[in-house]
Design a protein around this motif. Structure first.
Motif, short mmCIF file in Angstrom:
data_model
loop_
_atom_site.label_atom_id
_atom_site.label_comp_id
_atom_site.label_asym_id
_atom_site.label_seq_id
_atom_site.Cartn_x
_atom_site.Cartn_y
_atom_site.Cartn_z
N SER A 20 -17.86 -27.42 -0.77
CA SER A 20 -16.87 -27.73 0.27
C SER A 20 -15.44 -27.81 -0.26
O SER A 20 -14.49 -27.86 0.52
N MET A 21 -15.26 -27.82 -1.59
CA MET A 21 -13.93 -27.91 -2.18
C MET A 21 -13.17 -26.60 -2.01
O MET A 21 -13.64 -25.54 -2.43
N PRO A 22 -11.97 -26.62 -1.41
CA PRO A 22 -11.17 -25.39 -1.31
C PRO A 22 -10.58 -25.02 -2.67
O PRO A 22 -10.64 -25.79 -3.62
N SER A 23 -10.00 -23.84 -2.76
CA SER A 23 -9.46 -23.36 -4.03
C SER A 23 -8.28 -24.21 -4.50
O SER A 23 -7.47 -24.68 -3.69
N LEU A 24 -8.19 -24.38 -5.82
CA LEU A 24 -7.09 -25.14 -6.43
C LEU A 24 -6.17 -24.18 -7.18
O LEU A 24 -6.31 -22.98 -7.09
N ARG A 25 -5.19 -24.74 -7.90
CA ARG A 25 -4.19 -23.96 -8.66
C ARG A 25 -3.20 -23.23 -7.76
O ARG A 25 -2.60 -22.25 -8.17
N ASN A 26 -3.03 -23.71 -6.55
CA ASN A 26 -2.01 -23.16 -5.67
C ASN A 26 -0.65 -23.80 -5.97
O ASN A 26 0.40 -23.20 -5.76
N LYS A 27 -0.69 -25.04 -6.48
CA LYS A 27 0.54 -25.76 -6.81
C LYS A 27 0.62 -26.16 -8.29
O LYS A 27 1.71 -26.22 -8.85
N ALA A 28 -0.54 -26.45 -8.90
CA ALA A 28 -0.51 -26.99 -10.26
C ALA A 28 -1.75 -26.58 -11.04
O ALA A 28 -2.78 -26.23 -10.47
N LYS A 29 -1.61 -26.64 -12.37
CA LYS A 29 -2.74 -26.50 -13.27
C LYS A 29 -3.06 -27.87 -13.86
O LYS A 29 -2.28 -28.81 -13.74
N PHE A 30 -4.21 -27.95 -14.54
CA PHE A 30 -4.75 -29.25 -14.93
C PHE A 30 -5.07 -29.29 -16.43
O PHE A 30 -5.69 -28.37 -16.96
N ILE A 31 -4.65 -30.37 -17.08
CA ILE A 31 -4.98 -30.62 -18.49
C ILE A 31 -5.71 -31.95 -18.58
O ILE A 31 -5.29 -32.95 -17.98
N ALA A 32 -6.80 -31.99 -19.32
CA ALA A 32 -7.57 -33.21 -19.49
C ALA A 32 -7.61 -33.60 -20.96
O ALA A 32 -7.94 -32.77 -21.82
N ILE A 33 -7.27 -34.86 -21.25
CA ILE A 33 -7.22 -35.37 -22.62
C ILE A 33 -8.06 -36.64 -22.67
O ILE A 33 -7.58 -37.73 -22.33
N PRO A 34 -9.33 -36.55 -23.06
CA PRO A 34 -10.18 -37.74 -23.03
C PRO A 34 -9.91 -38.70 -24.17
O PRO A 34 -9.65 -38.29 -25.30
N SER A 35 -9.99 -39.98 -23.86
CA SER A 35 -9.87 -41.01 -24.89
C SER A 35 -11.23 -41.59 -25.25
O SER A 35 -11.35 -42.38 -26.18
#
Length: 384
Positions: free
Chosen positions: A123-138
């Motif tokens: 059900s999730m629509p497409s992303l990356r229309n406005k931003a990209k994502f970076i994940a930095i786990p602690s």
């Protein structure tokens, strides 16, 4: 055999000093999402902001993500993003911060959506229309930095919802072992057992394949070897690097093979009692292995490769060495009141049975089976 798929993360930077990759980004604005004060206290937020500034990127901070991120938190974060219009979202911290940031990202890109619109698979629509994502786990546990999963809590219904969408796999994951070296011992234990659970459930999943098994089994091997060291020697860089990498490897396995009853049950008991997800997984895992052995030979397959006589027993022994209780009744993290447990048991069991992770568990478990497992894991009794 039906057509299947296997996806791996876009880009992973790993090793000591990999956080410095933030200085090489191209963009204008970044929203930094984090949880409590630890990232600030240990200087990682200031470091991230400084590196982004070096790249010519302005940033805002969205903090205060709670251990079990709520619908309200992600909606509040999405509003801050809408006001700032970032082209990068940088999530730094534990799995909760990463999970929350993913769903903030969704509502930032699609502000017209309600939470109920995205909880069903597909059900999730497409992303990356406005931003990209970076994940930095602690923390070395959730693998949210490289998976298509997020878990968000509806505090009104007392239910944790696992949200799955391929587009939520971050564009960049940064695995710098200097961050998890700051974890307290109990968090090292709980998150490390989350890795073990991800890998073990991925191995026996009905959707496991020759593509997913190598990642999962290698992750189990690394956890058995390095988690006790990381727990007892928190500044051991080799152990921290290994656990950070094991978490990502397990994530690659389960994001393709999915999970099983341990996660279904941990999601729901976490929603009812507030117990930490990794701790719930650690307690539940040996009981679910005992139940699942009737339906799969994959535990024996993994044990033969690993040179382990009994994986469930090895997990019990590792839990004991890290002061993880063997049953929920003995758990002191939250109040596992027996009267409340009995009161919510039937509803909690039905909700866990209906959790999407149940679909790929070996065999055909029923709601009654789930209730039996909850009772065994609560009282510390044998699985029937």
């Amino acid at each position: 055999m039906s057509v299947m798929s296997f996806s791996i993360p876009r880009t992973i930077y790993y090793g000591e000093g990999s956080l410095d990759k933030l200085a090489q980004l191209q963009g204008k604005k970044a929203a930094i999402v984090t949880g409590g004060s630890s990232m600030k206290r240990f200087g990682f937020l200031d470091q991230a902001e400084s590196l982004l500034k070096k790249a010519g990127i302005d940033s805002i901070l969205i903090d205060g993500v709670e251990p079990n991120p709520s619908v309200e938190t992600v909606q509040k974060g999405a509003k801050a993003m809408l006001d700032f219009s970032p082209d990068w979202i940088v999530a730094i911290g534990g799995g909760s911060a990463l999970d929350a940031a993913k769903v903030m990202w969704c509502f930032y890109e699609h502000p017209e959506l309600a939470f109920e619109d995205i909880i069903q698979p597909g059900s999730m629509p497409s992303l990356r229309n406005k931003a990209k994502f970076i994940a930095i786990p602690s923390t070395s546990g959730t693998a949210s930095e490289i998976t298509a999963f997020s878990v968000i809590t509806d505090t009104k219904k007392h239910i944790k919802y696992p949200i799955v969408a391929a587009d939520m796999v971050p564009d960049i994951a940064i695995l710098d072992p200097s961050l998890p070296m700051t974890m307290p011992k109990h968090i090292t234990a709980n998150t490390g057992m989350d890795v073990m659970c991800h890998a073990t459930e991925a191995v026996v999943s009905t959707a496991a394949t020759a593509f997913t098994d190598p990642y999962a089994i290698q992750a189990i091997k690394m956890v058995l070897e390095h988690l006790p060291v990381a727990y007892h020697e928190p500044k051991n860089l080799k152990a921290r690097e290994a656990m950070h990498e094991a978490s990502a490897l397990a994530g690659m396995a389960f994001t393709n093979a999915s999970l099983g009853l341990v996660h279904s049950m941990a999601h729901k008991i976490g929603g009812e009692f507030g117990v930490t997800h990794g701790l719930a997984n650690a307690i539940l895992l040996p009981y679910v292995i005992a139940y699942n052995r009737k339906f799969t030979d994959k535990y024996a397959y993994a044990e033969k490769i690993l040179g382990v006589a009994d994986l469930a027993q090895a997990i019990k022994e590792m839990n004991q060495k890290m002061d993880i209780p063997s049953c929920f009744r003995d758990c002191s993290e939250v109040d596992f009141n027996e009267e409340k447990f009995k009161e919510v048991l039937q509803r909690m069991s039905q909700n866990a049975f209906e959790d999407p992770c149940t679909l790929t568990n070996p065999g055909t478990p029923t709601a009654a089976d789930v209730q039996m497992l909850y009772e065994a894991a609560y009282y510390g009794t044998e699985v029937k």
